[in-house]
Design a protein around this motif. Structure first.
Motif, PDB file in Angstrom:
ATOM      1  N   GLY A 186      37.288  42.623  42.859  1.00 25.64           N
ATOM      2  CA  GLY A 186      37.704  43.103  41.550  1.00 25.64           C
ATOM      3  C   GLY A 186      38.193  41.979  40.672  1.00 25.64           C
ATOM      4  N   PRO A 187      38.745  42.325  39.521  1.00 22.88           N
ATOM      5  CA  PRO A 187      39.213  41.313  38.576  1.00 22.88           C
ATOM      6  C   PRO A 187      40.438  40.568  39.101  1.00 22.88           C
ATOM      7  CG  PRO A 187      39.812  43.508  37.829  1.00 22.88           C
ATOM      8  CD  PRO A 187      38.952  43.688  39.030  1.00 22.88           C
ATOM      9  N   PHE A 188      40.573  39.312  38.655  1.00 22.97           N
ATOM     10  CA  PHE A 188      41.755  38.534  39.032  1.00 22.97           C
ATOM     11  C   PHE A 188      42.142  37.588  37.900  1.00 22.97           C
ATOM     12  CE2 PHE A 188      39.164  34.845  39.585  1.00 22.97           C
ATOM     13  CZ  PHE A 188      40.049  33.750  39.584  1.00 22.97           C
ATOM     14  N   LEU A 189      43.376  37.132  37.951  1.00 26.55           N
ATOM     15  CA  LEU A 189      43.845  36.058  37.089  1.00 26.55           C
ATOM     16  C   LEU A 189      44.955  35.311  37.794  1.00 26.55           C
ATOM     17  CD1 LEU A 189      46.155  37.271  34.200  1.00 26.55           C
ATOM     18  CD2 LEU A 189      45.491  38.749  36.079  1.00 26.55           C
ATOM     19  N   CYS A 190      45.126  34.034  37.397  1.00 27.70           N
ATOM     20  CA  CYS A 190      46.193  33.180  37.913  1.00 27.70           C
ATOM     21  C   CYS A 190      46.649  32.263  36.786  1.00 27.70           C
ATOM     22  CB  CYS A 190      45.702  32.282  39.050  1.00 27.70           C
ATOM     23  SG  CYS A 190      45.113  33.108  40.518  1.00 27.70           S
ATOM     24  N   ALA A 191      47.924  31.887  36.844  1.00 28.45           N
ATOM     25  CA  ALA A 191      48.503  30.951  35.878  1.00 28.45           C
ATOM     26  C   ALA A 191      49.359  29.938  36.625  1.00 28.45           C
ATOM     27  CB  ALA A 191      49.314  31.699  34.833  1.00 28.45           C
ATOM     28  N   PRO A 192      48.736  28.930  37.236  1.00 30.46           N
ATOM     29  CA  PRO A 192      49.497  27.993  38.059  1.00 30.46           C
ATOM     30  C   PRO A 192      50.554  27.179  37.311  1.00 30.46           C
ATOM     31  CG  PRO A 192      47.159  27.848  38.570  1.00 30.46           C
ATOM     32  CD  PRO A 192      47.292  28.712  37.342  1.00 30.46           C
ATOM     33  N   SER A 193      50.343  26.928  36.014  1.00 29.64           N
ATOM     34  CA  SER A 193      51.212  25.960  35.338  1.00 29.64           C
ATOM     35  C   SER A 193      52.028  26.490  34.169  1.00 29.64           C
ATOM     36  CB  SER A 193      50.362  24.783  34.845  1.00 29.64           C
ATOM     37  OG  SER A 193      49.482  25.210  33.819  1.00 29.64           O
ATOM     38  N   ARG A 194      51.908  27.791  33.828  1.00 28.89           N
ATOM     39  CA  ARG A 194      52.649  28.265  32.663  1.00 28.89           C
ATOM     40  C   ARG A 194      52.879  29.767  32.732  1.00 28.89           C
ATOM     41  NH1 ARG A 194      49.596  30.577  27.874  1.00 28.89           N
ATOM     42  NH2 ARG A 194      47.439  30.785  28.533  1.00 28.89           N
ATOM     43  N   SER A 195      53.797  30.217  31.912  1.00 26.73           N
ATOM     44  CA  SER A 195      53.984  31.652  31.726  1.00 26.73           C
ATOM     45  C   SER A 195      53.179  32.076  30.507  1.00 26.73           C
ATOM     46  CB  SER A 195      55.460  31.989  31.531  1.00 26.73           C
ATOM     47  OG  SER A 195      55.940  31.364  30.353  1.00 26.73           O
ATOM     48  N   GLY A 196      52.912  33.362  30.386  1.00 24.55           N
ATOM     49  CA  GLY A 196      52.286  33.884  29.182  1.00 24.55           C
ATOM     50  C   GLY A 196      50.781  34.018  29.182  1.00 24.55           C
ATOM     51  N   LEU A 197      50.095  33.653  30.273  1.00 27.54           N
ATOM     52  CA  LEU A 197      48.646  33.871  30.291  1.00 27.54           C
ATOM     53  C   LEU A 197      48.389  35.377  30.316  1.00 27.54           C
ATOM     54  CD1 LEU A 197      45.645  33.133  30.519  1.00 27.54           C
ATOM     55  CD2 LEU A 197      45.953  33.097  33.012  1.00 27.54           C
ATOM     56  N   THR A 198      47.702  35.855  29.290  1.00 31.15           N
ATOM     57  CA  THR A 198      47.348  37.263  29.185  1.00 31.15           C
ATOM     58  C   THR A 198      45.841  37.375  29.082  1.00 31.15           C
ATOM     59  OG1 THR A 198      49.440  37.803  28.137  1.00 31.15           O
ATOM     60  CG2 THR A 198      47.654  39.362  27.826  1.00 31.15           C
ATOM     61  N   VAL A 199      45.249  38.227  29.901  1.00 32.85           N
ATOM     62  CA  VAL A 199      43.801  38.438  29.923  1.00 32.85           C
ATOM     63  C   VAL A 199      43.532  39.909  29.657  1.00 32.85           C
ATOM     64  CG1 VAL A 199      41.710  38.335  31.341  1.00 32.85           C
ATOM     65  CG2 VAL A 199      43.439  36.520  31.519  1.00 32.85           C
ATOM     66  N   THR A 200      42.578  40.178  28.771  1.00 32.46           N
ATOM     67  CA  THR A 200      42.139  41.543  28.510  1.00 32.46           C
ATOM     68  C   THR A 200      40.877  41.804  29.323  1.00 32.46           C
ATOM     69  OG1 THR A 200      43.062  41.504  26.285  1.00 32.46           O
ATOM     70  CG2 THR A 200      41.387  43.191  26.753  1.00 32.46           C
ATOM     71  N   PHE A 201      41.010  42.647  30.326  1.00 37.80           N
ATOM     72  CA  PHE A 201      39.855  43.034  31.136  1.00 37.80           C
ATOM     73  C   PHE A 201      39.242  44.268  30.477  1.00 37.80           C
ATOM     74  CE2 PHE A 201      42.432  40.654  34.192  1.00 37.80           C
ATOM     75  CZ  PHE A 201      41.480  39.782  34.683  1.00 37.80           C
ATOM     76  N   GLU A 202      38.032  44.092  29.945  1.00 40.61           N
ATOM     77  CA  GLU A 202      37.371  45.156  29.180  1.00 40.61           C
ATOM     78  C   GLU A 202      36.660  46.160  30.063  1.00 40.61           C
ATOM     79  OE1 GLU A 202      34.889  43.240  26.301  1.00 40.61           O
ATOM     80  OE2 GLU A 202      36.563  42.099  25.470  1.00 40.61           O
ATOM     81  N   SER A 203      36.118  45.689  31.190  1.00 37.78           N
ATOM     82  CA  SER A 203      35.410  46.610  32.081  1.00 37.78           C
ATOM     83  C   SER A 203      35.378  46.061  33.491  1.00 37.78           C
ATOM     84  CB  SER A 203      33.985  46.878  31.585  1.00 37.78           C
ATOM     85  OG  SER A 203      33.214  45.689  31.632  1.00 37.78           O
ATOM     86  N   TRP A 204      35.248  47.011  34.430  1.00 33.50           N
ATOM     87  CA  TRP A 204      35.124  46.721  35.862  1.00 33.50           C
ATOM     88  C   TRP A 204      34.115  47.735  36.378  1.00 33.50           C
ATOM     89  CZ3 TRP A 204      39.600  48.097  39.714  1.00 33.50           C
ATOM     90  CH2 TRP A 204      39.274  47.677  41.003  1.00 33.50           C
ATOM     91  N   THR A 205      32.926  47.265  36.764  1.00 34.17           N
ATOM     92  CA  THR A 205      31.854  48.170  37.154  1.00 34.17           C
ATOM     93  C   THR A 205      31.248  47.765  38.496  1.00 34.17           C
ATOM     94  OG1 THR A 205      30.233  46.888  35.900  1.00 34.17           O
ATOM     95  CG2 THR A 205      31.244  48.760  34.780  1.00 34.17           C
ATOM     96  N   VAL A 206      30.626  48.758  39.137  1.00 34.39           N
ATOM     97  CA  VAL A 206      29.895  48.543  40.385  1.00 34.39           C
ATOM     98  C   VAL A 206      28.502  49.122  40.193  1.00 34.39           C
ATOM     99  CG1 VAL A 206      29.759  49.147  42.826  1.00 34.39           C
ATOM    100  CG2 VAL A 206      31.964  48.596  41.810  1.00 34.39           C
ATOM    101  N   THR A 207      27.508  48.417  40.687  1.00 32.35           N
ATOM    102  CA  THR A 207      26.126  48.862  40.590  1.00 32.35           C
ATOM    103  C   THR A 207      25.361  48.367  41.823  1.00 32.35           C
ATOM    104  OG1 THR A 207      24.209  48.961  39.114  1.00 32.35           O
ATOM    105  CG2 THR A 207      25.344  46.849  39.254  1.00 32.35           C
TER     106      THR A 207
END
Length: 192
Positions: free
Chosen positions: A164-185
């Motif tokens: 599934g979707p993931f995110l990481c911010a090793p060096s700062r605060s405030g990383l925001t990601v907009t995940f628009e879709s998560w699909t399986v096919t």
């Protein structure tokens, strides 16, 4: 193609914030989060924010997202996890002052491959992992352009895998990601 509900997954590590915005989810990372095992750096980081659901053989998972990747090693994409020592993360990462496209394949220890994609900054990015036989084919694109092959990696055909979707911010605060879709096919019909 089946769209997964954001509530169908489980976080490996809770993010700083998760907000629903219509069909999308906006996720803020905790500072200092990452996924890595040993190679070249000598440390193990197992603090990524990955929202995972079962990833069956013969299927593909796609995640589309946008974000302001500007801090060292800000990253987002798709995470595939078998266990603590066997996983793959793939997508974009801000490194050496540029947005990079790549993958980390971990089988006991991590490797890392990247290629610069500065023109992808600010665009909708889609990462696709297709599981077939003893391999996973990783592809990515921006907007509605054709998918490009990023990596072909080994994956035990009998392994129980979650993705599934993931995110990481090793060096700062405030990383925001907009995940628009998560699909399986269904898995891709061919490698090329």
């Amino acid at each position: 193609m089946t769209r997964l509900d954001w509530a169908s997954g489980h976080w490996t590590h809770e993010p700083a914030a998760v907000e629903r915005h219509g069909d999308a989810v906006v996720v803020t990372a905790v500072e200092g989060t990452d996924a890595w095992r040993t190679t070249a750096y000598g440390f193990v980081h197992d603090t990524e924010h990955a929202l995972l659901a079962p990833f069956d053989a013969g299927t593909a998972v796609e995640v589309a997202f946008t974000g302001d990747f500007s801090g060292d090693f800000d990253q987002a994409g798709v995470f595939l996890r078998t266990d603590d020592e066997n996983w793959i993360k793939t997508g974009v990462e801000f490194s050496d002052g540029l947005l990079q496209l790549g993958a980390v394949v971990t089988r006991g220890v991590s490797d890392w491959s990247v290629a610069p994609v500065p023109h992808w900054a600010g665009r909708r990015i889609t990462v696709r992992a297709s599981r077939s036989g003893d391999a996973v084919a990783i592809r990515a694109r921006i907007d509605d352009e054709p998918f490009a092959l990023i990596r072909l990696a080994p994956l035990d055909p009998d392994a129980v895998v979650h993705a599934g979707p993931f995110l990481c911010a090793p060096s700062r605060s405030g990383l925001t990601v907009t995940f628009e879709s998560w699909t399986v096919t269904e898995a891709d019909g061919s490698l090329h």
